[in-house]
Design a protein around this motif. Structure first.
Motif, mmCIF file in Angstrom:
data_model
loop_
_atom_site.group_PDB
_atom_site.id
_atom_site.type_symbol
_atom_site.label_atom_id
_atom_site.label_comp_id
_atom_site.label_asym_id
_atom_site.label_seq_id
_atom_site.Cartn_x
_atom_site.Cartn_y
_atom_site.Cartn_z
ATOM 1 N N PHE A 39 78.312 22.920 -1.236
ATOM 2 C CA PHE A 39 79.081 22.281 -0.301
ATOM 3 C C PHE A 39 78.966 23.212 1.028
ATOM 4 O O PHE A 39 79.391 24.275 0.639
ATOM 5 N N ARG A 40 79.144 22.748 1.934
ATOM 6 C CA ARG A 40 79.461 23.398 3.313
ATOM 7 C C ARG A 40 80.462 22.745 4.041
ATOM 8 O O ARG A 40 80.596 21.529 4.239
ATOM 9 N N LEU A 41 81.253 23.656 4.574
ATOM 10 C CA LEU A 41 82.388 23.107 5.504
ATOM 11 C C LEU A 41 81.960 22.952 6.958
ATOM 12 O O LEU A 41 81.602 23.825 7.692
ATOM 13 N N PHE A 42 81.671 21.767 7.401
ATOM 14 C CA PHE A 42 81.536 21.397 9.049
ATOM 15 C C PHE A 42 82.728 21.117 9.603
ATOM 16 O O PHE A 42 83.613 20.729 8.897
ATOM 17 N N VAL A 43 82.705 21.383 10.974
ATOM 18 C CA VAL A 43 84.019 20.954 11.506
ATOM 19 C C VAL A 43 83.580 20.393 12.957
ATOM 20 O O VAL A 43 82.823 20.623 13.567
ATOM 21 N N GLN A 44 84.365 19.587 13.411
ATOM 22 C CA GLN A 44 84.183 18.659 14.719
ATOM 23 C C GLN A 44 85.416 19.172 15.479
ATOM 24 O O GLN A 44 86.799 18.746 15.246
ATOM 25 N N PRO A 45 85.428 19.715 16.866
ATOM 26 C CA PRO A 45 86.576 20.157 17.520
ATOM 27 C C PRO A 45 87.412 18.903 18.045
ATOM 28 O O PRO A 45 86.661 17.545 18.365
ATOM 29 N N LYS A 46 88.524 19.112 18.111
ATOM 30 C CA LYS A 46 89.538 17.852 18.865
ATOM 31 C C LYS A 46 89.884 18.525 20.171
ATOM 32 O O LYS A 46 90.497 19.410 20.104
ATOM 33 N N ILE A 47 89.546 17.707 21.251
ATOM 34 C CA ILE A 47 90.046 18.211 22.635
ATOM 35 C C ILE A 47 91.323 17.668 23.271
ATOM 36 O O ILE A 47 91.199 16.349 23.046
ATOM 37 N N ASP A 50 94.300 16.300 28.720
ATOM 38 C CA ASP A 50 95.172 16.725 29.941
ATOM 39 C C ASP A 50 94.563 18.251 30.337
ATOM 40 O O ASP A 50 94.353 18.439 31.410
ATOM 41 N N THR A 51 94.461 19.056 29.154
ATOM 42 C CA THR A 51 94.151 20.409 29.734
ATOM 43 C C THR A 51 92.618 20.590 29.341
ATOM 44 O O THR A 51 92.173 21.880 29.712
ATOM 45 N N GLY A 52 91.915 19.913 28.729
ATOM 46 C CA GLY A 52 90.315 19.960 28.554
ATOM 47 C C GLY A 52 90.167 21.007 27.088
ATOM 48 O O GLY A 52 89.357 21.643 26.959
ATOM 49 N N LYS A 53 91.572 21.593 26.602
ATOM 50 C CA LYS A 53 91.404 22.643 25.653
ATOM 51 C C LYS A 53 91.219 22.275 24.109
ATOM 52 O O LYS A 53 91.519 21.048 23.751
ATOM 53 N N VAL A 54 90.325 22.995 23.425
ATOM 54 C CA VAL A 54 90.315 22.647 22.146
ATOM 55 C C VAL A 54 91.672 22.849 21.415
ATOM 56 O O VAL A 54 92.307 24.112 21.338
ATOM 57 N N VAL A 55 92.266 21.921 20.781
ATOM 58 C CA VAL A 55 93.229 21.691 20.170
ATOM 59 C C VAL A 55 93.425 21.779 18.530
ATOM 60 O O VAL A 55 94.216 22.158 17.600
ATOM 61 N N GLY A 56 92.338 21.389 18.135
ATOM 62 C CA GLY A 56 92.146 21.179 16.441
ATOM 63 C C GLY A 56 90.795 21.037 16.226
ATOM 64 O O GLY A 56 89.888 21.040 17.050
ATOM 65 N N ARG A 261 78.757 17.445 18.196
ATOM 66 C CA ARG A 261 78.725 16.947 16.652
ATOM 67 C C ARG A 261 79.179 18.051 15.812
ATOM 68 O O ARG A 261 79.744 19.097 16.093
ATOM 69 N N PRO A 262 79.544 17.584 14.561
ATOM 70 C CA PRO A 262 80.321 18.652 13.394
ATOM 71 C C PRO A 262 79.457 19.851 13.335
ATOM 72 O O PRO A 262 77.864 19.622 13.210
ATOM 73 N N ILE A 263 79.798 20.938 13.424
ATOM 74 C CA ILE A 263 79.140 22.145 13.238
ATOM 75 C C ILE A 263 79.438 22.922 12.041
ATOM 76 O O ILE A 263 80.771 22.797 11.819
ATOM 77 N N PRO A 264 78.735 24.022 11.642
ATOM 78 C CA PRO A 264 79.178 24.683 10.461
ATOM 79 C C PRO A 264 80.359 25.443 11.018
ATOM 80 O O PRO A 264 80.449 25.873 12.293
ATOM 81 N N ALA A 265 81.533 25.610 9.937
ATOM 82 C CA ALA A 265 82.874 26.153 10.462
ATOM 83 C C ALA A 265 82.512 27.563 11.149
ATOM 84 O O ALA A 265 83.442 27.982 12.066
ATOM 85 N N ASP A 266 81.658 28.261 10.616
ATOM 86 C CA ASP A 266 81.349 29.727 11.200
ATOM 87 C C ASP A 266 81.090 29.647 12.543
ATOM 88 O O ASP A 266 80.889 30.732 13.214
ATOM 89 N N GLN A 267 80.628 28.302 13.125
ATOM 90 C CA GLN A 267 80.015 28.406 14.441
ATOM 91 C C GLN A 267 81.176 27.964 15.409
ATOM 92 O O GLN A 267 80.999 27.982 16.706
ATOM 93 N N LEU A 268 82.308 27.485 15.058
ATOM 94 C CA LEU A 268 83.055 27.090 16.009
ATOM 95 C C LEU A 268 83.705 28.192 16.815
ATOM 96 O O LEU A 268 84.078 27.587 18.148
#
Ligand code: C2E
Ligand code: CA
Ligand code: CA
Ligand code: CA
Length: 278
Positions: A39-47, A50-56, A261-268
């Protein structure tokens, strides 16, 4: 492609011998996959609009099968839920997400990691204590996590779900209602549950550019969420036009292929370095 039969066996066509059909116990396969670290953990950023920043970032599991390649969650999560294997998988996802939090911490970055919970997890009386143990062991704050729950997971056994959610919430973890609008949501429950976030299902967001009905549903949902004091997140943002629509409607956060898109966690971290909001 793998197919799930009613009896729970997975059947897939072998490309080498097309005539023959193999039938294996998917449960055995899943257990083996966990042992073999497939199994691999993928993640998708939450933006934050207002600020355009990655918050989660939302944690999404992938199964990298030695022969079949990437197996998507829709092909094994429902079965994992039926059999109860999901509890083991959820623990694995939580551990991996915690490891991600630690490495982000080390880089001086604070993000909330969202983890999906299933009905079975909500029925698991030990989950809050196990979660607390993990936080202590890894010296992480519960505030680093948000747990996403679907309306149907709550409705399966509202009383028990409410107990688990209340215990988790009391620890300081945030709670989110996922796929909002698609379940048998009872607004009374939304009011009673200790939730922080409402996540609008992507089916209402994907075609917002061309579908006036979807626009109305999304706008009303954002207002409903805000009136209840909740943060509102839209998933399925696939274009810049929809980004701007949601931003102008005061939606709080967005998630979707347009950003990543969801990306491998180590690429976040790498992804965050090149991210520029429109
Ligand atoms: P979900 O929780 O609603 O997750 C969002 C799904 O939408 C993800 O699919 C994501 O890749 C996809 N998505 C994100 N942005 C876009 C977009 O712009 N357009 C489109 N068309 N799709 C987008 P994914 O990763 O295949 O996961 C499917 C479902 O499997 C998830 O839906 C969730 O219910 C379940 N799942 C995934 N990982 C886990 C897990 O670790 N635990 C549990 N319990 N369920 C999981
Ligand atoms: Ca989710
Ligand atoms: Ca969702
Ligand atoms: Ca979904």
């Amino acid at each position: 492609a793998a197919k799930l039969r009613n009896d729970g066996a997975v059947v897939y066509d072998s490309s080498i011998d097309k005539g023959s059909e193999q039938s294996l116990s998917l449960l055995t396969e899943l257990r083996t996959a966990l042992e073999r670290d497939e199994f691999r953990l993928f993640v998708q950023p939450k933006i934050h609009f207002d600020t355009g920043k990655v918050v989660g970032a939302e944690a999404l599991v992938r199964w990298v099968h030695p022969e079949r390649g990437n197996v998507f969650p829709d092909e094994f999560i429902p079965f994992a839920e039926q059999t109860g294997f999901i509890r083991k998988l959820t623990r694995w996802v939580l551990e991996q997400s915690a490891a991600l939090c630690q490495s982000l911490d080390a880089a001086g970055i604070q993000l909330k990691v969202s983890v999906n919970l299933s009905t079975r997890d909500l029925m698991d009386q030990d989950l809050p204590a196990k979660f607390r143990d993990m936080l202590e062991r890894r010296r992480l704050s519960a505030a680093s996590f948000c747990l996403e729950i679907t309306e149907s997971a709550i409705m399966d056994d509202p009383v028990r779900a409410e107990q688990t959610l209340a215990r988790l919430h009391a620890m300081g973890v945030e709670l989110s209602i996922d796929d909002f609008g698609t379940g048998y949501s009872s607004l009374a429950y939304l009011k009673r549950l200790p939730v922080n976030e409402l996540k609008i299902d992507k089916s209402f967001v994907l075609n917002m550019e061309s579908d006036a009905g979807d626009v109305m549903i999304v706008r009303s949902t954002i207002q409903l969420g805000h009136n209840l004091g909740l943060r509102v997140v839209a998933e399925g943002v696939e274009s810049e036009a929809v980004w701007h629509q949601l931003k102008s409607m005061n939606c709080d956060q967005g998630q979707g292929y347009y950003m990543s898109r969801p990306i491998p966690a180590d690429q976040l971290l790498l992804w965050m370095q090149q991210w520029r909001a429109p």
